[in-house]
Design an enzyme around this catalytic site. Structure first.
Site, PDB file in Angstrom:
ATOM      1  N   GLU A 169     -10.017  57.914  11.587  1.00 43.73           N
ATOM      2  CA  GLU A 169      -9.020  58.492  10.686  1.00 43.73           C
ATOM      3  C   GLU A 169      -7.711  57.759  10.866  1.00 43.73           C
ATOM      4  O   GLU A 169      -7.291  57.508  11.998  1.00 43.73           O
ATOM      5  CB  GLU A 169      -8.735  59.979  10.993  1.00 43.73           C
ATOM      6  CG  GLU A 169      -9.798  60.929  10.540  1.00 43.73           C
ATOM      7  CD  GLU A 169      -9.423  62.396  10.803  1.00 43.73           C
ATOM      8  OE1 GLU A 169      -8.213  62.729  10.836  1.00 43.73           O
ATOM      9  OE2 GLU A 169     -10.356  63.185  10.982  1.00 43.73           O
TER      10      GLU A 169
ATOM     11  N   GLU B  30     -11.815  65.419  17.093  1.00 45.29           N
ATOM     12  CA  GLU B  30     -10.551  65.821  17.722  1.00 45.29           C
ATOM     13  C   GLU B  30     -10.654  67.104  18.547  1.00 45.29           C
ATOM     14  O   GLU B  30     -10.056  68.127  18.206  1.00 45.29           O
ATOM     15  CB  GLU B  30      -9.454  65.967  16.660  1.00 45.29           C
ATOM     16  CG  GLU B  30      -9.211  64.686  15.892  1.00 45.29           C
ATOM     17  CD  GLU B  30      -7.977  64.737  14.990  1.00 45.29           C
ATOM     18  OE1 GLU B  30      -7.307  65.787  14.930  1.00 45.29           O
ATOM     19  OE2 GLU B  30      -7.678  63.713  14.356  1.00 45.29           O
TER      20      GLU B  30
HETATM   21  C1  FCB Z   1      -6.481  65.227  11.646  1.00 53.62           C
HETATM   22  C2  FCB Z   1      -7.694  66.008  11.180  1.00 53.62           C
HETATM   23  C3  FCB Z   1      -7.973  65.870   9.717  1.00 53.62           C
HETATM   24  C4  FCB Z   1      -6.709  65.857   8.896  1.00 53.62           C
HETATM   25  C5  FCB Z   1      -5.698  64.890   9.453  1.00 53.62           C
HETATM   26  C6  FCB Z   1      -4.410  64.811   8.663  1.00 53.62           C
HETATM   27  O1  FCB Z   1      -5.983  65.792  12.810  1.00 53.62           O
HETATM   28  O2  FCB Z   1      -8.840  65.587  11.881  1.00 53.62           O
HETATM   29  O3  FCB Z   1      -8.854  66.897   9.342  1.00 53.62           O
HETATM   30  O4  FCB Z   1      -6.223  67.127   8.734  1.00 53.62           O
HETATM   31  O5  FCB Z   1      -5.406  65.218  10.774  1.00 53.62           O
END
Ligand code: FCB
Length: 467
Positions: A371, A165
């Site tokens: 994620e 990210e």
């Molecule tokens: C993302 C992050 C991760 C976590 C989630 C909820 O932006 O990459 O580390 O905090 O959000």
């Protein structure tokens, strides 16, 4: 109707070093920007820090056994830069590398594929003191570090991710200041975005050189599924501007080798972008083996009107400054529907839209959801068990969207639930629980939630049941 995922699909969970490891002063590790930031009063809820986190540094072997019990076949984790290369320069510290080598060996012993992220936000503080991501040198330091880790672990780790990210690193770290290092300088944020891109390209090259031929190189972005509140020209233009700053600032150079012309003109009152040197876009456009997509919720934007929040509050975050350099006339709105404990709307169509977008934009490039997940205020019941039906519903909805995208042509190879364990949720501290496994922060006891059992069954069968 239940649906099936193909054999070989990666079913994983994800974590990040600073959020779980603790042991911040052990084995020669030096502070990262998150150590400095979390120890600065007022920056993290409740004054929480990652000093102990969920003590994964000491509980590594148990945590791998826990994962194995959940039946997942992949694990995405990050390497702490200041643990393996203290201060961000010079030789590696063997003890730091040994920790990750042991982790990887235990994963492989349990039949779990390691998916390694080099940078999940823990820049060595000394590099920030020298200027941080707004400085070009940081990109070269990152490539050196990538080479060190690849030389140490490339014989046993096949899946490599450069950055997690970069949007958050650049814009939350340097523009809104709600993440480390907490700077609020829009030009520094744009410079940081470019040097993160350059660092990605240089690190990808370093990985290719150091890894055996089977090594795969990726990056995990958090593209925004950005929607216009109405289809008036002004609202569509607001969407275009945020799309440039949230998405295309990274994906255009990474996938197409150029910065978007509209981004350069939207920000020309701030910078002439002369920090982009001639060959940089070609370096950044390094052929990838897959694209990692992190997704939580969509955004809704419009052109700001007098009744909207003032621009400095117009960021969809709790910060006091906007993370969007040069987008002053844009307002953010809450999308309709249920929200998670983060206040983020539950809307799987955003994930579907992003998967289809990158399928069109980068034909032939496999996608991995690196994620996805949700925070809810989970608590053990009288018998010690933790039931989290909302999380199961969230996961079910998003996995249905993934399946639908695959049926419509998206080449999705895996899904990583954020997160394996409840952990240090950055500026929110320990108040937000994203884990499939509950952690009692007083005792460090781990209790799989009902979502963990649900996910284990899915990982075992590949069949997403009716909800
Ligand atoms: C993302 C992050 C991760 C976590 C989630 C909820 O932006 O990459 O580390 O905090 O959000």
């Amino acid at each position: 109707m239940s649906v099936s995922f193909p054999p070989g699909f990666l079913w994983g969970t994800a974590t990040a070093a600073y959020q779980i490891e603790g042991a911040v002063r052990e084995g020669g590790r030096t502070p990262s920007i998150w150590d400095t930031f979390s120890h600065t009063p007022g920056k993290v809820e409740n004054g929480d820090t990652g000093d102990v986190a969920v003590d994964h540094f000491h509980r590594r072997a148990d945590d791998v056994r826990l994962m194995s019990g959940l039946g997942v076949n992949a694990y995405r984790f990050s390497v702490s830069w200041p643990r393996v290369q203290p201060t961000g320069r010079g030789p590696a510290v063997q003890r730091g590398l040994d920790f990750y080598r042991a982790l990887v060996d235990e994963l492989l012993d349990h039949g779990i594929t390691p998916v390694l992220t080099l940078y999940h936000w823990d820049l060595p503080q000394e590099l920030e003191t020298a200027g941080g991501w707004p400085e070009r040198d940081t990109a070269y330091r990152f490539a050196d570090y990538a080479r060190i880790v690849a030389e140490a672990l490339g014989d046993r780790v096949d899946r490599w991710t450069t950055l997690n990210e970069p949007w958050c690193s650049a814009f939350l770290g340097y523009a809104s200041g709600v993440h480390a290092p907490g700077r609020t300088d829009p030009v520094a944020a744009l410079r940081a975005a470019h040097h993160l891109n350059l660092g990605h390209g240089l690190a990808a090259q370093a990985l290719r050189t150091a890894l055996p031929a089977r090594g795969q190189v990726s990056v995990s972005i958090n593209p925004s599924a950005v929607r216009a509140r109405t289809d008036t020209e002004a609202d569509l233009d607001a969407r275009r501007r945020i799309d440039a700053l949230a998405n295309r600032v990274f994906t255009d150079p990474m996938l197409h080798g150029a910065y978007p012309a509209d981004l350069l003109s939207d920000t020309e009152h701030l910078t002439d972008w002369s920090f982009v040197h001639g060959d940089d876009p070609a370096v950044i456009r390094h052929p990838l083996d897959s694209l990692g997509i992190n997704y939580y919720a969509p955004s809704v934007v419009s052109a700001a009107t007098d009744s909207d929040l003032p621009p400095e509050r117009n960021d969809g975050h709790d910060g006091t400054r906007s993370p969007w350099p040069g987008a002053d006339g844009v307002a953010f709105h809450q999308a309709p529907g249920d929200v998670t404990d983060m206040g983020w709307p539950v809307d799987p169509t955003g994930l579907y839209d992003l998967l289809m977008r990158y399928t069109r934009e980068a034909p032939g490039l496999p996608l991995v959801i690196t994620e996805n997940g949700a925070a809810y205020p989970d608590k053990p019941g009288y018998d010690g068990t933790v039931h989290d039906p909302e999380r199961i519903r969230y996961l079910h909805g998003h996995l249905s969207a993934v399946h639908r995208a695959m049926a419509d042509g998206a080449d999705v190879r895996g899904y990583f639930l954020w997160s394996l364990l409840d952990n240090f949720e950055w500026a929110y501290g320990y108040g937000k629980r994203f884990g499939a496994v509950y952690v009692d922060y007083d005792t460090q006891a781990r209790v799989p939630k009902s979502s963990a059992r649900w996910y284990a069954e899915l990982a075992r069968t590949g069949v997403l049941p009716d909800c």
